[in-house]
Design an enzyme around this catalytic site. Structure first.
Site, PDB file in Angstrom:
ATOM      1  N   THR A  44       1.044  -1.288   0.068  1.00  0.00           N
ATOM      2  CA  THR A  44       0.176  -0.066  -0.182  1.00  0.00           C
ATOM      3  C   THR A  44       0.893   1.272  -0.081  1.00  0.00           C
ATOM      4  O   THR A  44       0.458   2.536  -0.468  1.00  0.00           O
ATOM      5  CB  THR A  44      -0.870  -0.023   1.256  1.00  0.00           C
ATOM      6  OG1 THR A  44      -1.643  -1.290   1.139  1.00  0.00           O
ATOM      7  CG2 THR A  44      -1.906   1.191   1.295  1.00  0.00           C
ATOM      8  N   ILE A  51       0.052  12.187   1.088  1.00  0.00           N
ATOM      9  CA  ILE A  51       0.033  13.564   1.871  1.00  0.00           C
ATOM     10  C   ILE A  51       0.520  13.334   3.364  1.00  0.00           C
ATOM     11  O   ILE A  51       0.109  12.243   3.937  1.00  0.00           O
ATOM     12  CB  ILE A  51      -1.363  14.007   1.971  1.00  0.00           C
ATOM     13  CG1 ILE A  51      -2.021  14.387   0.483  1.00  0.00           C
ATOM     14  CG2 ILE A  51      -1.752  15.236   2.887  1.00  0.00           C
ATOM     15  CD1 ILE A  51      -3.472  14.421   0.150  1.00  0.00           C
ATOM     16  N   HIS A  53      -0.542  14.427   6.566  1.00  0.00           N
ATOM     17  CA  HIS A  53      -1.889  15.104   6.866  1.00  0.00           C
ATOM     18  C   HIS A  53      -1.442  16.021   8.104  1.00  0.00           C
ATOM     19  O   HIS A  53      -0.168  15.877   8.853  1.00  0.00           O
ATOM     20  CB  HIS A  53      -2.959  14.336   7.438  1.00  0.00           C
ATOM     21  CG  HIS A  53      -3.198  13.493   6.129  1.00  0.00           C
ATOM     22  ND1 HIS A  53      -4.177  14.112   5.273  1.00  0.00           N
ATOM     23  CD2 HIS A  53      -3.194  12.084   5.957  1.00  0.00           C
ATOM     24  CE1 HIS A  53      -4.506  13.066   4.131  1.00  0.00           C
ATOM     25  NE2 HIS A  53      -4.024  12.069   4.848  1.00  0.00           N
ATOM     26  N   VAL A 176       6.671 -14.698   4.804  1.00  0.00           N
ATOM     27  CA  VAL A 176       6.755 -15.395   5.900  1.00  0.00           C
ATOM     28  C   VAL A 176       5.426 -16.306   5.993  1.00  0.00           C
ATOM     29  O   VAL A 176       4.323 -15.991   5.653  1.00  0.00           O
ATOM     30  CB  VAL A 176       6.447 -14.399   7.294  1.00  0.00           C
ATOM     31  CG1 VAL A 176       6.066 -15.128   8.572  1.00  0.00           C
ATOM     32  CG2 VAL A 176       7.699 -13.596   7.228  1.00  0.00           C
ATOM     33  N   LYS A 253     -11.801  10.959   4.322  1.00  0.00           N
ATOM     34  CA  LYS A 253     -11.495  12.437   4.001  1.00  0.00           C
ATOM     35  C   LYS A 253     -12.275  13.002   2.605  1.00  0.00           C
ATOM     36  O   LYS A 253     -12.143  14.297   2.646  1.00  0.00           O
ATOM     37  CB  LYS A 253     -10.223  12.569   4.270  1.00  0.00           C
ATOM     38  CG  LYS A 253      -9.471  12.038   5.520  1.00  0.00           C
ATOM     39  CD  LYS A 253      -8.085  12.626   5.310  1.00  0.00           C
ATOM     40  CE  LYS A 253      -7.427  12.292   6.838  1.00  0.00           C
ATOM     41  NZ  LYS A 253      -7.108  10.982   6.972  1.00  0.00           N
ATOM     42  N   ILE A 338      -3.171  -0.189  10.081  1.00  0.00           N
ATOM     43  CA  ILE A 338      -2.650   1.132   9.822  1.00  0.00           C
ATOM     44  C   ILE A 338      -3.167   1.576   8.296  1.00  0.00           C
ATOM     45  O   ILE A 338      -2.390   1.652   7.322  1.00  0.00           O
ATOM     46  CB  ILE A 338      -1.016   0.878   9.711  1.00  0.00           C
ATOM     47  CG1 ILE A 338      -0.543  -0.002  10.896  1.00  0.00           C
ATOM     48  CG2 ILE A 338      -0.345   2.007   9.771  1.00  0.00           C
ATOM     49  CD1 ILE A 338      -0.882   0.892  12.286  1.00  0.00           C
TER      50      ILE A 338
HETATM   51  C1  FAD Z   1      -5.583   4.983  -1.719  1.00  0.00           C
HETATM   52  C2  FAD Z   1      -4.791   5.647  -0.393  1.00  0.00           C
HETATM   53  C3  FAD Z   1      -4.491   6.763  -0.138  1.00  0.00           C
HETATM   54  C4  FAD Z   1      -4.062   6.907   0.972  1.00  0.00           C
HETATM   55  N1  FAD Z   1      -3.507   8.298   1.165  1.00  0.00           N
HETATM   56  C5  FAD Z   1      -2.824   8.555   2.360  1.00  0.00           C
HETATM   57  C6  FAD Z   1      -2.163   9.719   2.522  1.00  0.00           C
HETATM   58  O1  FAD Z   1      -2.285  10.703   1.946  1.00  0.00           O
HETATM   59  N2  FAD Z   1      -1.499  10.080   3.959  1.00  0.00           N
HETATM   60  C7  FAD Z   1      -1.392   9.228   4.888  1.00  0.00           C
HETATM   61  O2  FAD Z   1      -1.028   9.602   5.657  1.00  0.00           O
HETATM   62  N3  FAD Z   1      -1.982   7.856   4.458  1.00  0.00           N
HETATM   63  C8  FAD Z   1      -2.436   7.488   3.483  1.00  0.00           C
HETATM   64  N4  FAD Z   1      -2.726   6.359   2.983  1.00  0.00           N
HETATM   65  C9  FAD Z   1      -2.630   5.266   4.051  1.00  0.00           C
HETATM   66  C10 FAD Z   1      -1.088   4.678   3.801  1.00  0.00           C
HETATM   67  O3  FAD Z   1      -0.843   4.524   2.406  1.00  0.00           O
HETATM   68  C11 FAD Z   1      -1.113   3.533   4.995  1.00  0.00           C
HETATM   69  O4  FAD Z   1      -1.368   3.547   5.922  1.00  0.00           O
HETATM   70  C12 FAD Z   1       0.301   2.971   4.759  1.00  0.00           C
HETATM   71  O5  FAD Z   1       0.914   2.615   3.508  1.00  0.00           O
HETATM   72  C13 FAD Z   1       0.505   1.668   5.357  1.00  0.00           C
HETATM   73  O6  FAD Z   1       1.893   1.237   5.337  1.00  0.00           O
HETATM   74  P1  FAD Z   1       2.210  -0.228   5.978  1.00  0.00           P
HETATM   75  O7  FAD Z   1       3.597  -0.182   5.904  1.00  0.00           O
HETATM   76  O8  FAD Z   1       1.521  -0.463   7.114  1.00  0.00           O
HETATM   77  O9  FAD Z   1       1.549  -1.322   4.683  1.00  0.00           O
HETATM   78  P2  FAD Z   1       2.003  -1.696   3.375  1.00  0.00           P
HETATM   79  O10 FAD Z   1       2.875  -0.740   2.677  1.00  0.00           O
HETATM   80  O11 FAD Z   1       1.010  -2.702   2.702  1.00  0.00           O
HETATM   81  O12 FAD Z   1       3.422  -2.741   3.968  1.00  0.00           O
HETATM   82  C14 FAD Z   1       3.185  -3.902   4.283  1.00  0.00           C
HETATM   83  C15 FAD Z   1       4.134  -5.159   3.717  1.00  0.00           C
HETATM   84  O13 FAD Z   1       3.901  -6.150   4.294  1.00  0.00           O
HETATM   85  C16 FAD Z   1       4.336  -7.121   3.372  1.00  0.00           C
HETATM   86  N5  FAD Z   1       3.670  -8.495   3.785  1.00  0.00           N
HETATM   87  C17 FAD Z   1       2.553  -8.684   4.071  1.00  0.00           C
HETATM   88  N6  FAD Z   1       2.274 -10.077   4.086  1.00  0.00           N
HETATM   89  C18 FAD Z   1       3.575 -10.520   4.133  1.00  0.00           C
HETATM   90  C19 FAD Z   1       3.909 -11.791   4.467  1.00  0.00           C
HETATM   91  N7  FAD Z   1       3.451 -12.915   5.037  1.00  0.00           N
HETATM   92  N8  FAD Z   1       5.459 -11.995   4.832  1.00  0.00           N
HETATM   93  C20 FAD Z   1       6.289 -10.951   4.315  1.00  0.00           C
HETATM   94  N9  FAD Z   1       5.712  -9.725   3.966  1.00  0.00           N
HETATM   95  C21 FAD Z   1       4.471  -9.579   3.969  1.00  0.00           C
HETATM   96  C22 FAD Z   1       3.637  -6.701   2.175  1.00  0.00           C
HETATM   97  O14 FAD Z   1       4.241  -7.059   0.978  1.00  0.00           O
HETATM   98  C23 FAD Z   1       3.969  -5.100   2.343  1.00  0.00           C
HETATM   99  O15 FAD Z   1       5.199  -4.362   1.646  1.00  0.00           O
HETATM  100  C24 FAD Z   1      -3.573   5.995   1.933  1.00  0.00           C
HETATM  101  C25 FAD Z   1      -4.100   4.737   1.492  1.00  0.00           C
HETATM  102  C26 FAD Z   1      -4.616   4.466   0.402  1.00  0.00           C
HETATM  103  C27 FAD Z   1      -4.718   3.050   0.095  1.00  0.00           C
END
Ligand code: FAD
Length: 486
Positions: A44, A51, A53, A176, A253, A338
């Protein structure tokens, strides 16, 4: 293969896992960062609005509300350290009807409660003078100077590179598949290696519930909430100068108009509950929703200016808050649910998790000296004189790979040295392929350079990892080429 004993294994190299690994790398610890994808940030974290925020959109009674403002403040030092694209452009949340006005009051209350200075009510006239493209139907707005735009994938790459420079072990293509606890040691299994570790941090985004289940920790379910985004031609640069928000609804939002760091205008995101978390399709219905929402704010926006579109999926849990904390499984920490504003909050989440680990018994002696990474060159942003000097010292900077974005062979080579292994990895690091022609001109050259620098056949080069080959070596091979951006 069995790897040496680790202090912490972080599962998931999105912005959250990367920020956690980077935070931990400041200490004398053995840390491994695992991701199932070919490169960090391919979940994601590469597909969002980018942004940071302003902190006043969320209430203080949620964890995400508390971490958003703290996170916002931590982005400037990170940008100074790592050199990714980041700019505090500010924002305007606009009220279009009398019924919107209480939402503006609520934003001001949030700002006061969190002691966020500079958030103020703007009159219609002031908004029209500052943002002439905003609808004449606006009646008032709330301005914040703290909102920023960032290239989120560059931030992930920078965090991971700095973490690796300080001894974090990154293992991509490492899903994993099992977790086992014995005594005070976890065994983390992937298809190619097993890792013994004292602590496991579950930052697996959409995969977090599955990882928790492997650890014997149940009790939450991840639901996907897809958001589609539409990028417009760069000739519309400066159509708006600040991020323009509508008044928010309980679900999202709303559709925003975003001046991205790179000078495009982005329209989105939509918010749609989806059963398949891997569904990142864009749809005609999504486009209509996004533009209908955005045109209420900026009437001159048109679908005809779209050069690329993409979708990402928010990992939501019941209650719509972040779920961060230790669990009944000793040494297993959840960082789940998250959703937005997870990008904004990521640096604050990283500190919060480091504190949890410390309280959980992990000793963290700080390193006396940290290795700093060199900031990547962005040729197009240099002055003509700087470009000449660089081209004189290294001939690769004389050869343009991507004409739309003015990306040189030197930058592509540097990106490969820094860890790019796929065409998307190059695109997200250098912008090659992100311009108006969307890689029509440069994709072949990028494939050739990846093949040459990685010492692999062109037919082995992929768009974003196994299964996404781009060049046929047999006529009956299956090739997947999907339009995707940014
Ligand atoms: C359309 C959209 C717009 C958004 N805009 C904003 C914004 O403007 N500002 C803001 O603050 N937030 C925004 N968000 C939210 C933000 O993008 C997310 O909160 C953030 O990217 C989450 O990060 P993460 O590292 O938790 O998840 P991810 O980036 O999904 O990382 C999780 C990782 O875990 C890995 N994974 C999963 N399962 C396994 C496994 N079994 N073994 C090994 N690896 C694994 C995946 O490959 C992935 O790389 C937005 C979200 C979306 C969808």
């Amino acid at each position: 293969m069995s790897e040496p004993m680790q202090d912490v294994v972080v599962v998931g190299a999105g912005i959250v896992g990367a920020a956690i690994a980077h935070e931990l790398s400041r200490n004398e610890l053995a840390v491994t960062l695992l991701d199932r994808e070919a490169e960090a940030g391919f979940g994601t974290s590469k597909a969002n609005s980018g942004i940071i925020h302003g902190g006043h959109h969320t209430d203080t009674d949620t964890l995400k509300g508390r971490l958003e403002w703290v996170g916002n403040q931590l982005w400037d030092p990170l940008c100074d350290e790592l050199g990714f694209g980041f700019a505090r452009v500010g924002e305007l949340t606009v009220a279009l009807t009398e019924a919107d006005l209480p939402a503006l009051d609520h934003l001001i209350e949030n700002a006061e409660e969190k002691d966020i200075g500079g958030v103020e009510v703007w009159s219609r006239d002031r908004i029209c003078a500052a943002e002439p493209q905003v609808t004449r139907g606006v009646i008032a707005g709330v301005f914040s100077p703290h909102t920023a735009v960032v290239n989120p994938y560059e931030a992930v790459f920078g965090l991971v590179e700095a973490a690796v420079a300080n001894n974090v072990r990154l293992r991509t293509l490492s899903p994993v598949t099992d977790l086992h606890h014995d005594g005070d040691t976890w065994t983390v299994t992937t298809p190619s290696a097993t890792f013994a570790t004292r602590f496991v941090v579950n930052a697996a985004g959409l995969g977090a519930a599955a990882i928790a289940h492997m650890a014997g920790v149940d009790g939450f379910e991840i639901r996907g909430r897809k958001g589609e985004e539409y990028l417009l031609d760069k000739r519309l640069r400066h159509l708006v100068r600040r991020v323009i928000y509508p008044c928010p609804t309980p679900l999202s939002k709303g559709t925003l108009v975003i001046p991205t760091y790179d000078g495009t205008i982005m329209v989105g995101p939509t918010a749609e509950e989806v059963d398949d978390p891997d569904d990142v399709t864009t749809t005609t219905a999504g486009e209509s929703t996004a533009f209908a929402g955005a045109r209420r704010l900026v009437p001159s926006l048109s679908e005809r200016d779209v050069i690329a579109q993409f979708a990402g999926t928010r990992a939501t849990i019941r209650g719509d808050d972040f779920l961060i904390g230790p669990t009944e499984a000793p040494g297993f920490v959840n960082v789940a649910g998250i959703q937005s504003p997870g990008l904004t909050a990521a640096p604050a989440i990283a500190r919060y998790v480091a504190d949890l680990l410390r309280h959980g018994g992990l000793e963290m002696p700080p390193k006396p000296l940290l290795n700093m990474i060199e900031r990547p060159v962005h040729f197009a942003s240099l002055t003509t004189e700087q470009q000449r000097t660089l081209a004189d010292t290294d001939e690769r900077y004389r050869r343009i790979v991507c004409r739309c974005e003015f990306v040189t062979e030197g930058e592509v080579g540097d990106a490969i040295e820094r860890g790019a292994t796929t065409v998307d990895g190059l695109k997200f690091r250098t912008r090659a392929g992100m311009g108006r022609c969307q890689g029509g001109f440069c994709a072949t050259r990028c494939i050739e350079l990846l093949s040459a620098d990685l010492g692999i056949e062109m037919s082995e080069v992929t768009k974003r990892g196994p299964g996404s080959w781009l060049v046929l070596d047999r006529p009956d091979d299956e090739v997947m080429i999907e339009p995707e951006a940014p």
